[in-house]
Design a protein around this motif. Structure first.
Motif, PDB file in Angstrom:
ATOM      1  N   ALA A 152       0.837  -1.208   0.000  1.00 56.29           N
ATOM      2  CA  ALA A 152       0.000   0.000   0.000  1.00 56.29           C
ATOM      3  C   ALA A 152       0.866   1.250   0.000  1.00 56.29           C
ATOM      4  CB  ALA A 152      -0.929  -0.011   1.207  1.00 56.29           C
ATOM      5  N   VAL A 153       1.892   1.275   0.822  1.00 55.55           N
ATOM      6  CA  VAL A 153       2.770   2.443   0.906  1.00 55.55           C
ATOM      7  C   VAL A 153       3.492   2.657  -0.425  1.00 55.55           C
ATOM      8  CG1 VAL A 153       4.850   3.369   2.014  1.00 55.55           C
ATOM      9  CG2 VAL A 153       3.045   2.360   3.408  1.00 55.55           C
ATOM     10  N   LEU A 154       3.982   1.580  -1.020  1.00 54.03           N
ATOM     11  CA  LEU A 154       4.696   1.698  -2.298  1.00 54.03           C
ATOM     12  C   LEU A 154       3.779   2.184  -3.418  1.00 54.03           C
ATOM     13  CD1 LEU A 154       6.925  -1.482  -2.106  1.00 54.03           C
ATOM     14  CD2 LEU A 154       7.681   0.896  -1.954  1.00 54.03           C
ATOM     15  N   ASP A 155       2.473   1.889  -3.299  1.00 52.20           N
ATOM     16  CA  ASP A 155       1.486   2.352  -4.278  1.00 52.20           C
ATOM     17  C   ASP A 155       0.889   3.714  -3.912  1.00 52.20           C
ATOM     18  OD1 ASP A 155       1.802   0.082  -5.815  1.00 52.20           O
ATOM     19  OD2 ASP A 155       0.098  -0.970  -4.931  1.00 52.20           O
ATOM     20  N   ASN A 156       1.467   4.367  -2.901  1.00 49.63           N
ATOM     21  CA  ASN A 156       0.987   5.657  -2.403  1.00 49.63           C
ATOM     22  C   ASN A 156      -0.465   5.602  -1.937  1.00 49.63           C
ATOM     23  OD1 ASN A 156       3.397   7.160  -2.725  1.00 49.63           O
ATOM     24  ND2 ASN A 156       3.002   7.260  -4.915  1.00 49.63           N
TER      25      ASN A 156
ATOM     26  N   ILE B 260      -4.223   5.127  10.433  1.00 48.99           N
ATOM     27  CA  ILE B 260      -3.479   4.655   9.272  1.00 48.99           C
ATOM     28  C   ILE B 260      -2.361   3.744   9.771  1.00 48.99           C
ATOM     29  CG2 ILE B 260      -2.077   5.363   7.282  1.00 48.99           C
ATOM     30  CD1 ILE B 260      -5.016   6.272   7.166  1.00 48.99           C
ATOM     31  N   VAL B 261      -2.103   2.671   9.036  1.00 43.45           N
ATOM     32  CA  VAL B 261      -1.047   1.722   9.397  1.00 43.45           C
ATOM     33  C   VAL B 261       0.145   1.952   8.482  1.00 43.45           C
ATOM     34  CG1 VAL B 261      -0.459  -0.714   9.662  1.00 43.45           C
ATOM     35  CG2 VAL B 261      -2.802   0.054  10.092  1.00 43.45           C
ATOM     36  N   LEU B 262       1.324   2.045   9.082  1.00 44.06           N
ATOM     37  CA  LEU B 262       2.556   2.307   8.336  1.00 44.06           C
ATOM     38  C   LEU B 262       3.664   1.363   8.788  1.00 44.06           C
ATOM     39  CD1 LEU B 262       2.477   6.179   8.653  1.00 44.06           C
ATOM     40  CD2 LEU B 262       2.072   4.878   6.561  1.00 44.06           C
ATOM     41  N   PRO B 263       4.595   1.057   7.889  1.00 45.48           N
ATOM     42  CA  PRO B 263       5.754   0.256   8.305  1.00 45.48           C
ATOM     43  C   PRO B 263       6.736   1.136   9.081  1.00 45.48           C
ATOM     44  CG  PRO B 263       5.938   0.832   5.989  1.00 45.48           C
ATOM     45  CD  PRO B 263       4.604   1.346   6.459  1.00 45.48           C
ATOM     46  N   THR B 264       7.443   0.539   9.990  1.00 41.57           N
ATOM     47  CA  THR B 264       8.478   1.254  10.736  1.00 41.57           C
ATOM     48  C   THR B 264       9.807   1.177   9.981  1.00 41.57           C
ATOM     49  OG1 THR B 264       9.145  -0.729  11.939  1.00 41.57           O
ATOM     50  CG2 THR B 264       7.399   0.644  12.950  1.00 41.57           C
ATOM     51  N   LYS B 265      10.811   1.856  10.493  1.00 43.15           N
ATOM     52  CA  LYS B 265      12.150   1.771   9.903  1.00 43.15           C
ATOM     53  C   LYS B 265      12.654   0.334   9.938  1.00 43.15           C
ATOM     54  CE  LYS B 265      13.611   6.493  10.826  1.00 43.15           C
ATOM     55  NZ  LYS B 265      14.546   7.374  11.530  1.00 43.15           N
ATOM     56  N   LEU B 266      12.332  -0.381  11.002  1.00 47.58           N
ATOM     57  CA  LEU B 266      12.745  -1.777  11.121  1.00 47.58           C
ATOM     58  C   LEU B 266      12.103  -2.629  10.021  1.00 47.58           C
ATOM     59  CD1 LEU B 266      14.412  -3.742  12.880  1.00 47.58           C
ATOM     60  CD2 LEU B 266      12.323  -4.161  14.193  1.00 47.58           C
ATOM     61  N   ALA B 267      10.833  -2.399   9.753  1.00 49.36           N
ATOM     62  CA  ALA B 267      10.141  -3.135   8.689  1.00 49.36           C
ATOM     63  C   ALA B 267      10.737  -2.802   7.326  1.00 49.36           C
ATOM     64  CB  ALA B 267       8.650  -2.820   8.710  1.00 49.36           C
ATOM     65  N   LEU B 268      11.086  -1.548   7.121  1.00 47.32           N
ATOM     66  CA  LEU B 268      11.701  -1.142   5.857  1.00 47.32           C
ATOM     67  C   LEU B 268      13.078  -1.774   5.693  1.00 47.32           C
ATOM     68  CD1 LEU B 268      10.603   2.592   5.803  1.00 47.32           C
ATOM     69  CD2 LEU B 268       9.662   0.703   4.435  1.00 47.32           C
ATOM     70  N   LYS B 269      13.790  -1.930   6.798  1.00 48.06           N
ATOM     71  CA  LYS B 269      15.093  -2.604   6.772  1.00 48.06           C
ATOM     72  C   LYS B 269      14.917  -4.058   6.328  1.00 48.06           C
ATOM     73  CE  LYS B 269      18.983  -3.835   9.703  1.00 48.06           C
ATOM     74  NZ  LYS B 269      19.486  -3.915  11.076  1.00 48.06           N
ATOM     75  N   ARG B 270      13.911  -4.740   6.858  1.00 41.86           N
ATOM     76  CA  ARG B 270      13.618  -6.124   6.480  1.00 41.86           C
ATOM     77  C   ARG B 270      13.301  -6.202   4.984  1.00 41.86           C
ATOM     78  NH1 ARG B 270       9.017  -8.084   4.918  1.00 41.86           N
ATOM     79  NH2 ARG B 270       8.893 -10.319   4.710  1.00 41.86           N
ATOM     80  N   LEU B 271      12.487  -5.273   4.511  1.00 40.11           N
ATOM     81  CA  LEU B 271      12.127  -5.261   3.097  1.00 40.11           C
ATOM     82  C   LEU B 271      13.367  -5.090   2.222  1.00 40.11           C
ATOM     83  CD1 LEU B 271       9.860  -5.306   0.971  1.00 40.11           C
ATOM     84  CD2 LEU B 271       9.699  -2.828   1.247  1.00 40.11           C
TER      85      LEU B 271
END
Length: 127
Positions: free
Chosen positions: A52-56, A102-113
Motif C-alpha cells: 500500500a505504501v509503495l502504491d501511495n 493509518i497503518v505504516l511500516p516502521t524503519k525496522l520493517a523497511l530494513k527487512r524489506l
C-alpha cells in the motif's frame, strides 16, 4: 506455517543447487525469523502494508481487519497488535479524519524489506 522445516531445507540447499526459488525461500524465511515473524499471516499483513505504501495508498486499521483472505477479524487484530509490538508496524491518526488510524511500516520493517530486495538482486546478478 512458513517456518516449519526450515532447518531441513537449509541442510539440503547448497549454493550451487539449481532451484533459485528454494534458495530464495530459505533465505527469506531466515530473514523473517530474525525479525520475529512467526507466521505466514504476519508476513502477509506486513507485505500488504508495504504494498500500500509503495502504491501511495493509505491502509487503515479497518482495511487490515477486512482482509478475510488472510485470516478472521479477531486473528487479524491479534496479528496487527503483534506487528506493532515487534516494532514492524505503527499506527497514526489520519490527518483528514481523526477517527481513522493509518497503518505504516516502521524503519525496522523497511530494513527487512530492503534485505529481501537484496536477495532478489543477488539472484539477478547471477544470471
Amino acid at each position: 506455517m512458513v517456518f516449519a522445516g526450515h532447518s531441513q531445507y537449509h541442510l539440503h540447499m547448497q549454493k550451487n543447487d539449481q532451484s533459485e526459488y528454494l534458495w530464495l525461500f530459505v533465505e527469506v524465511v531466515a530473514i523473517n525469523k530474525r525479525y520475529g515473524l512467526t507466521s505466514y499471516n504476519e508476513v502477509s499483513v506486513l507485505n500488504a502494508v508495504h504494498s500500500a505504501v509503495l502504491d501511495n495508498n493509505r491502509l487503515r486499521v479497518l482495511d487490515i481487519l477486512l482482509m478475510e483472505d488472510i485470516a478472521s477479524q479477531p486473528t487479524l487484530h491479534a496479528i496487527l497488535k503483534k506487528l506493532i509490538t515487534k516494532n514492524l508496524l505503527l499506527t497514526k491518526v489520519d490527518s483528514e479524519d481523526g477517527r481513522v488510524k493509518i497503518v505504516l511500516p516502521t524503519k525496522l520493517a523497511l530494513k527487512r524489506l530492503k534485505e529481501c530486495e537484496a536477495l532478489l538482486q543477488k539472484i539477478q546478478k547471477k544470471r
